[in-house]
Structures are given as C-alpha cells and as structure tokens.
Write an enzyme that holds these catalytic residues in place. Structure first.
Site, mmCIF file in Angstrom:
data_model
loop_
_atom_site.group_PDB
_atom_site.id
_atom_site.type_symbol
_atom_site.label_atom_id
_atom_site.label_comp_id
_atom_site.label_asym_id
_atom_site.label_seq_id
_atom_site.Cartn_x
_atom_site.Cartn_y
_atom_site.Cartn_z
ATOM 1 N N HIS A 23 0.921 -1.028 0.281
ATOM 2 C CA HIS A 23 -0.121 0.408 -0.482
ATOM 3 C C HIS A 23 0.498 1.144 0.286
ATOM 4 O O HIS A 23 0.883 2.436 -0.250
ATOM 5 C CB HIS A 23 -0.718 -0.348 1.124
ATOM 6 C CG HIS A 23 -1.684 -1.242 1.195
ATOM 7 N ND1 HIS A 23 -3.158 -0.726 0.002
ATOM 8 C CD2 HIS A 23 -1.822 -1.826 1.726
ATOM 9 C CE1 HIS A 23 -3.603 -2.099 0.603
ATOM 10 N NE2 HIS A 23 -3.382 -2.568 1.809
ATOM 11 N N ASP A 79 -2.772 -10.631 -2.127
ATOM 12 C CA ASP A 79 -3.104 -9.571 -1.102
ATOM 13 C C ASP A 79 -4.200 -9.527 -1.275
ATOM 14 O O ASP A 79 -4.947 -9.312 -2.416
ATOM 15 C CB ASP A 79 -2.202 -9.075 -0.745
ATOM 16 C CG ASP A 79 -2.811 -8.505 0.448
ATOM 17 O OD1 ASP A 79 -2.249 -8.527 1.586
ATOM 18 O OD2 ASP A 79 -3.998 -7.274 0.599
ATOM 19 N N HIS A 94 -6.432 -7.114 -0.959
ATOM 20 C CA HIS A 94 -6.444 -5.787 -0.774
ATOM 21 C C HIS A 94 -5.849 -4.934 -2.139
ATOM 22 O O HIS A 94 -4.710 -5.276 -2.331
ATOM 23 C CB HIS A 94 -6.163 -4.603 0.560
ATOM 24 C CG HIS A 94 -6.689 -5.097 1.508
ATOM 25 N ND1 HIS A 94 -6.394 -6.041 2.122
ATOM 26 C CD2 HIS A 94 -8.294 -4.941 1.833
ATOM 27 C CE1 HIS A 94 -7.051 -6.043 3.547
ATOM 28 N NE2 HIS A 94 -7.445 -5.525 2.944
ATOM 29 N N ASP A 107 -4.470 -12.809 3.284
ATOM 30 C CA ASP A 107 -5.841 -12.434 3.988
ATOM 31 C C ASP A 107 -7.168 -12.896 3.055
ATOM 32 O O ASP A 107 -7.644 -12.373 2.882
ATOM 33 C CB ASP A 107 -5.508 -11.111 4.261
ATOM 34 C CG ASP A 107 -5.424 -10.137 3.055
ATOM 35 O OD1 ASP A 107 -4.820 -10.580 2.016
ATOM 36 O OD2 ASP A 107 -4.789 -8.933 3.547
HETATM 37 C C1 SP5 Z 1 -1.184 -4.897 3.848
HETATM 38 C C2 SP5 Z 1 -3.174 -4.725 4.200
HETATM 39 O O1 SP5 Z 1 -3.173 -6.360 3.660
HETATM 40 N N1 SP5 Z 1 -3.477 -3.879 4.779
HETATM 41 C C3 SP5 Z 1 -4.331 -3.528 4.825
HETATM 42 C C4 SP5 Z 1 -5.570 -2.580 5.349
HETATM 43 C C5 SP5 Z 1 -6.780 -3.233 5.680
HETATM 44 N N2 SP5 Z 1 -6.566 -1.321 6.532
HETATM 45 C C6 SP5 Z 1 -8.050 -1.274 7.155
HETATM 46 C C7 SP5 Z 1 -8.933 -2.297 7.718
HETATM 47 C C8 SP5 Z 1 -10.044 -2.175 8.383
HETATM 48 C C9 SP5 Z 1 -10.461 -2.954 9.530
HETATM 49 N N3 SP5 Z 1 -11.316 -3.238 9.938
HETATM 50 C C10 SP5 Z 1 -11.695 -4.184 11.295
HETATM 51 C C11 SP5 Z 1 -13.140 -4.597 10.988
HETATM 52 C C12 SP5 Z 1 -12.957 -5.762 12.196
HETATM 53 N N4 SP5 Z 1 -14.376 -6.391 12.914
HETATM 54 ZN ZN ZN Z 2 -4.497 -7.129 1.947
#
Ligand code: SP5
Ligand code: ZN
Length: 350
Positions: free
Chosen positions: A168, A204, A206, A293
């Site tokens: 990212h 990934d 994302h 993930d």
């Molecule tokens: C490297 C990578 O996988 N980065 C991902 C970053 C995601 N950040 C936002 C995550 C939102 C968290 N949501 C929490 C939900 C709890 N139920």
């Molecule tokens: Zn990710």
C-alpha cells in the site's frame, strides 16, 4: 529457496488503529511473522538467511521513494515526541489530510506542524508509526533487496519475510500498515542489475495501490492485482478494472477485482487468467506480493480460500517457470498465518 527474514520486525508493534470512529487493536501484529518462522522450523522449505550488511540500502530506497518522504520517515518518531513529550507512550497516527484537487487544499506550502505532516504522508489513520517502525521497515526492505540480488545470482525462487508489509506504500506515502514498498524496491533492484522486464502479481486481498501508482507510467514493470472490489473493499479509492496504466505505461497495469465472498474456484480461475497475461508479457522475473488475507478465516477480509488451497496457489505461481521473488503482505488470521504462508512456499517447491 532462499528466505530472508526480517530479524528486527518486532520493533514495529502498533497498539491501535482507527476504524469507523474507534481505536481498535492492531491487526498487523508481530506474532504474525513469529508464526511463519515457527512453521518454517517445522517444515524447512528453504534456507533462512539475514540480508548481508554491505547492501547499499539507501540507494535502493531512493529508487522508489522520494527523499522528502524518506527523511520524514527516518525522523518521524523523534518529531512526534518533540510535539509533546507524552507522545512517547502513544503511537503516531494522523487526523487531518489535504484533500487533493485544484479547488481543495494547498501543498505548495507544506505545513511545519508535525501532526499535519503525518497527514501529508499518510492516506489512512490505520497505520500507526512508533519508535521502532523505521528500523523494522528498513530491515524488511533490506530483505527484499537481498532476495532480489539472490535472484540475480541465479536462485529460482527467493522470499523476503517482510513485516511491516509494503504494497500500500507509494513513492511518498504510507498507509494500509505499509511504509516502504518492498516489492517495488525489489523490482527496482532487479532493474538496476539489468533485468529489463518484470511482472508483479499481487495476490493480497487488498488492491496493491502503492505498487500500481509507483509503476503507473512504466511498461517495463507490468503490475497485476487480484483483490476485493474497491467499491466495497479497502483501499476503496483505487483498484478498479478500468485502471490500465498511464502514458508510456498504458496497457501495463491489470486490475482483477472480485466481489467480497469469492471462493477458491472463481479466485483460482482469475489467478490463471493473470498468469496467462503475465506469460504473454514474457517477463524475465516475477515478483509476488503475497497476502494471506484471502483466507476464509481472515478477520478483516472477504474471500474464502482454505489452507490447503495455498499449496495449489504456490504450484500455479511456480508453473510460469520464472525466477520468482515473494514478499510478505497481509494476512490477519494470526494462528493460521504461518501454515498458510508455508503452504504457498511448499506448493511452489513441489
Ligand atoms: C497489507 C494489508 O493487508 N493492509 C490492509 C489494511 C486494511 N486496513 C483497513 C482495515 C479495516 C479494519 N476493519 C476491522 C473490522 C473489524 N471487524
Ligand atoms: Zn491485505
């Protein structure tokens, strides 16, 4: 398979991230990589190594990141504590940002206030920065450079066990738990050593927004990403199928967004499509930002891959027959993270 492990990763240990108006416990925790190391002790699929100390890491970082961003990162913690001595006990997170656009905010007079600087260089409030972040991120990038150099030296496959992750992070911004774009740093090291065509396949959950942005105008580095549809999934503001690269790089970015809830069969068909496109490009090396993930048990993601599927994924990546470098990205089902990661590596080997 040579595996370079970030021995300083535990220096990066965030406490909390902002999520929908609340500070929640960080998902990107040191135990993730500890599980990979434990699993590799049980199933040694390769040689565990440290990056050599003679690498010109600063030159490698400057090929990807701007010098002002690197100097921001390297001094961020001390400036955060200077802002208020009590900050020594809390992670740095931004809370104000300059929205882009002609009629929005000015960046020709960058702020001196450090809380504002954090917003200038970060795109979310989910990426805490603390005293050890710079040392940990640098050592992870050193692993990526060492893994790239080992490919140059003739290895078939190399791994950089990077934590914090990197995909990212852009040339001048952090976000999504990432600070330095390890995959891009590896790609630029390969280029500097004379490799002319590189494919990056980001798997990934994302979208790899930082990597896409870094190589947006480049045709010598073909970026491909399979990820949750940004209409509903983080990082939301990039990763759509119509982003194909710009200028010289037009036609050399491919986004393959899939709906939340996608299972292995559809995901794997998409992986095979990506592999065909990469094979047609005929690169000399493949870099895979590897996120786990996509796993069905991931607490923040929405695909439904099972642990055993990762062995198949590793085999599919190997089937291109290219010198291949893997960096470690996301994956937040912490207990299963080691098994899932090593499954990919084992599948690649067999
Ligand atoms: C490297 C990578 O996988 N980065 C991902 C970053 C995601 N950040 C936002 C995550 C939102 C968290 N949501 C929490 C939900 C709890 N139920
Ligand atoms: Zn990710």
């Amino acid at each position: 398979m040579k595996i370079f492990c970030n021995q300083h990763h535990q220096l990066h240990r965030g406490q909390q991230e902002m999520f929908r108006g609340q500070l929640v416990d960080c998902h990107e925790v040191p135990q993730r990589l500890d599980h990979v190391i434990q699993e590799l002790a049980k199933r040694p699929v390769g040689e565990m190594l440290q990056p050599p100390s003679h690498l010109d890491l600063d030159a490698a970082l400057r090929r990807v990141h701007t010098s002002d961003y690197l100097s921001f990162l390297s001094t961020a913690w001390s400036k955060w504590v200077q802002l208020n001595p009590d900050n020594a006990n809390r992670d740095a997170l931004p809370s104000v940002w300059p929205l882009p656009g002609k009629h929005a905010f000015r960046m020709d007079k960058p702020p001196l206030n450090f809380a504002a600087k954090l917003g200038q260089y970060a795109f979310d409030a989910g990426t805490p920065l603390m005293s050890g972040t710079w040392a940990a991120a640098r050592e992870g990038a050193a692993c990526a450079v060492a893994a790239a150099q080992a490919l140059i030296d003739g290895e078939r496959a190399t791994v950089a066990l990077t934590r914090p992750p990197g995909h990212h992070a852009g040339a001048a911004y952090m976000g999504g738990y990432c600070f330095l774009n390890n995959a891009a740093i590896a790609a630029e090291h390969l280029k500097a050593q004379g490799i002319e065509r590189i494919a990056i396949l980001d798997i990934d959950y994302h979208h790899g927004n930082g990597t896409q942005a870094i190589f947006d105008e480049r045709r010598d580095v073909y970026t491909v990403s399979i990820h949750g549809d940004p209409l509903t999934e983080y990082p939301f503001f990039l990763g759509h199928a119509d982003e194909r690269g710009s200028n010289e790089g037009e036609g050399f970015n491919l986004n393959l967004p899939l709906p939340r809830g996608t299972g292995f069969e559809d995901w794997y068909a998409t992986l095979n499509l990506a592999l065909q496109v990469i094979s047609d490009y005929a690169p000399q090396a493949l870099i895979v930002p590897l996120g786990l993930d996509t796993y069905e048990g991931d607490p923040i993601s929405g695909f439904k891959l099972k642990s055993e599927n990762y062995v198949t994924v590793g085999g599919a990546l190997a089937s291109l027959g290219l010198p291949t470098l893997l960096t470690l990205e996301g994956g937040y089902a912490v207990a299963e993270f080691g098994v899932n990661t090593v499954n990919v590596l084992e599948g690649f080997q067999t």
